[in-house]
Design an enzyme around this catalytic site. Structure first.
Site, mmCIF file in Angstrom:
data_model
loop_
_atom_site.group_PDB
_atom_site.id
_atom_site.type_symbol
_atom_site.label_atom_id
_atom_site.label_comp_id
_atom_site.label_asym_id
_atom_site.label_seq_id
_atom_site.Cartn_x
_atom_site.Cartn_y
_atom_site.Cartn_z
ATOM 1 N N ASP A 195 1.001 -1.155 -0.142
ATOM 2 C CA ASP A 195 -0.088 -0.008 -0.031
ATOM 3 C C ASP A 195 0.801 1.195 0.024
ATOM 4 O O ASP A 195 1.654 1.574 1.035
ATOM 5 C CB ASP A 195 -0.805 0.025 1.223
ATOM 6 C CG ASP A 195 -1.780 0.962 1.239
ATOM 7 O OD1 ASP A 195 -1.780 2.220 0.427
ATOM 8 O OD2 ASP A 195 -2.849 0.978 2.053
ATOM 9 N N VAL A 196 0.761 1.881 -1.202
ATOM 10 C CA VAL A 196 1.667 3.094 -1.205
ATOM 11 C C VAL A 196 1.674 4.014 0.027
ATOM 12 O O VAL A 196 2.527 4.989 0.327
ATOM 13 C CB VAL A 196 1.866 3.991 -2.375
ATOM 14 C CG1 VAL A 196 2.265 2.948 -3.662
ATOM 15 C CG2 VAL A 196 0.311 4.456 -2.777
ATOM 16 N N ASN A 228 1.559 5.704 -10.177
ATOM 17 C CA ASN A 228 0.339 5.589 -10.973
ATOM 18 C C ASN A 228 -0.970 5.438 -9.964
ATOM 19 O O ASN A 228 -2.085 5.599 -10.265
ATOM 20 C CB ASN A 228 0.424 4.639 -12.155
ATOM 21 C CG ASN A 228 -1.043 4.169 -12.711
ATOM 22 O OD1 ASN A 228 -1.654 4.926 -13.353
ATOM 23 N ND2 ASN A 228 -1.573 3.052 -12.191
ATOM 24 N N TYR A 256 -10.147 14.515 -6.454
ATOM 25 C CA TYR A 256 -9.154 14.125 -7.357
ATOM 26 C C TYR A 256 -8.406 15.172 -8.084
ATOM 27 O O TYR A 256 -7.043 15.129 -7.961
ATOM 28 C CB TYR A 256 -9.880 13.284 -8.210
ATOM 29 C CG TYR A 256 -9.012 12.770 -9.383
ATOM 30 C CD1 TYR A 256 -8.437 11.878 -9.369
ATOM 31 C CD2 TYR A 256 -9.005 13.625 -10.786
ATOM 32 C CE1 TYR A 256 -7.197 11.045 -10.429
ATOM 33 C CE2 TYR A 256 -8.133 13.250 -11.830
ATOM 34 C CZ TYR A 256 -7.417 12.049 -11.572
ATOM 35 O OH TYR A 256 -6.547 11.604 -12.822
ATOM 36 N N LYS A 289 -4.000 16.013 -7.422
ATOM 37 C CA LYS A 289 -3.262 15.926 -8.540
ATOM 38 C C LYS A 289 -2.455 17.121 -8.939
ATOM 39 O O LYS A 289 -1.305 17.258 -9.173
ATOM 40 C CB LYS A 289 -3.877 15.352 -9.874
ATOM 41 C CG LYS A 289 -4.418 14.134 -9.849
ATOM 42 C CD LYS A 289 -3.464 13.089 -9.910
ATOM 43 C CE LYS A 289 -3.900 11.861 -10.158
ATOM 44 N NZ LYS A 289 -2.559 10.584 -9.989
ATOM 45 N N THR A 312 -10.539 2.280 -18.704
ATOM 46 C CA THR A 312 -9.630 1.919 -17.570
ATOM 47 C C THR A 312 -10.941 1.491 -16.416
ATOM 48 O O THR A 312 -12.188 1.787 -16.857
ATOM 49 C CB THR A 312 -9.001 2.752 -16.951
ATOM 50 O OG1 THR A 312 -9.473 3.907 -16.253
ATOM 51 C CG2 THR A 312 -7.876 3.128 -18.012
#
Length: 254
Positions: A62-63, A89, A160, A164, A196
């Site tokens: 888990d990043v 990503n 989101y 970013k 995706t």
């Protein structure tokens, strides 16, 4: 200093599916050793690594967890070699469905924080884990995945997009600090991708609108965006750092 792609070890986060899988496949096609990171998509990541050949392996982490990321980077070093390139990503659980998005009057900080944790904290964890060996080698490539929405919020995904945008700032400040060690930090920002898991809930009318608004008259694919990521890891970009490359068929002019 630069390294050809076939001499690199590339760690791609969130690579079990979608854009991450396309990026991992693109690097494998060019002969790189590829570490396919996953959080929940373990089976898909293992299957992808198996399909990519003997120079690819799957690694769960888990990043958002700094210790887990450090252990993952150590495991990649043992199995494939120290990562020369990191592609961040990984995306918090999210669906690009404008009708279902949280509007400002209902948006919670927890929704923004979820994207910050995966996007920005995840990037910080990865940089801190991978940069020491990159410094020792005098070479490193860090590529962060952004979005064209902070330039053209055609659908205002507040949570989101805010994360970013913060990630773009980290891209530039990290580039300034790491450049003297031969490490470049860049961002590749796509628009809506066809298709995706995250964009699977997008109404077809939105895809049509985006396609009709671009000079190329089509929606960008994950494979096309993956090829742009390769540029920042390749010798061709050795003098490029701190940049944000928009890959959306010309919808946004940067």
């Amino acid at each position: 200093m630069s390294l050809p792609l076939n001499e690199q070890t590339v760690l791609v986060t969130g690579a079990g599916r979608g854009l991450g899988a396309a990026i991992a496949a693109a690097f494998a096609r060019e002969g790189a050793s590829v570490a396919v990171n996953y959080r929940n998509s373990g089976k898909a990541a293992e299957n992808l690594a198996s399909c990519l050949g003997g120079k690819a392996s799957a690694f769960g982490a888990d990043v958002r967890d700094g210790e887990a990321v450090a252990q993952m980077v150590a495991n990649v070093k043992v199995r494939l070699g120290a990562p020369t390139t990191i592609v961040h990503n990984a995306l918090a659980d999210f669906s690009f469905n404008g009708d279902a998005r949280s509007k400002l009057d209902a948006l919670t900080w927890d929704e923004i924080a979820a994207h910050m944790e995966t996007g920005v904290k995840g990037a910080l964890n990865l940089i801190q884990a991978a940069a020491p060996s990159m410094r020792e080698r005098g070479f490193g490539r860090i590529v962060l995945i952004g979005t064209n929405l902070f330039q053209n919020p055609v659908v205002p995904y507040h949570d989101y997009t805010a994360a970013k945008a913060a990630l773009l700032s980290l891209t530039r400040t990290a580039a300034a600090e790491l450049g003297p060690f031969g490490i470049t930090v860049n961002m590749v920002s796509g628009g809506l991708l066809r298709t995706t898991d995250a964009s699977s809930a997008t109404p077809e009318a939105v895809f049509d609108l985006i396609a009709g608004s671009t000079p190329l008259r089509r929606v960008t694919t994950p494979e096309e965006m993956a090829d742009a990521v390769l540029f920042f890891a390749s010798p061709w970009s050795r003098a490029v750092t701190g940049q944000n490359l928009i890959v959306d068929g010309g919808l946004v002019f940067n």
